[in-house]
Design a protein around this motif. Sequence first.
Motif: not given
Length: 222
Positions: A137-158
């Motif tokens: 779970a920890t390994a998957a969460s770290l990789v998923i967090g990296l993959l979702l970082a640009p999505v988060h930047l687009r729709y939150s920070v812009g």
Amino acid sequence: MHGLGESPQPPPSALRGFRHRHPWPLPLAAAVLGAMCGALSALYVFKPDEYPAASYGLFVVPAVLAGWAASRPGPASLAGMTALLGGVLGHFVGVRFIEYAQNDLEYRAWVVIALAFGALLGFMGHRLRDGEPLRRATAASLVIGLLLAPVHLRYSVGTHATEHADPRIYVLDLCAAALVLLACRGLAPRALALAIAVPFTLLFSTLSVFSSVLLWRAGGGI
């Protein structure tokens, strides 16, 4: 003779035995896969008429899958590193065929990033097959967090970069995150991975600012 209550260890599979005897085919295959994905990112995701942005998934997933296929943590880290280095090389070659004037000096920073994070991604990919659910779970969460970082930047920070990037890039990243989640066996580890991926997403969103500074300095910025 086995004691009472003990079960004999299963014999190693032919594939695992082959990997033990021949450790180099996996890093070479990982480098080829990474190079193909890097070139694909340059040719079909890196838009010459928009703000340049590449899918994280096309670089991260080959390194993770290479580590997932390895039999031990050491070869997994090596395979992940060669996969990400191959991705950088593939992207470097791919941009030769598009109109966008990429600053080649930035690839110096990408090589440093590939050496450091490629090994980590390969190790995390190997952990996705770990017998301990919390480690998976920890390994998957770290990789998923990296993959979702640009999505988060687009729709939150812009940020300026994310506002001008092709939205299809983020669809690729979401699909890549789903693939990593699928590789993490068990419903409970998957649910836990999604829950603890949130702080990793925020962390990598912050670190992306520092990576932008690193790329800017490598490209000749003062």
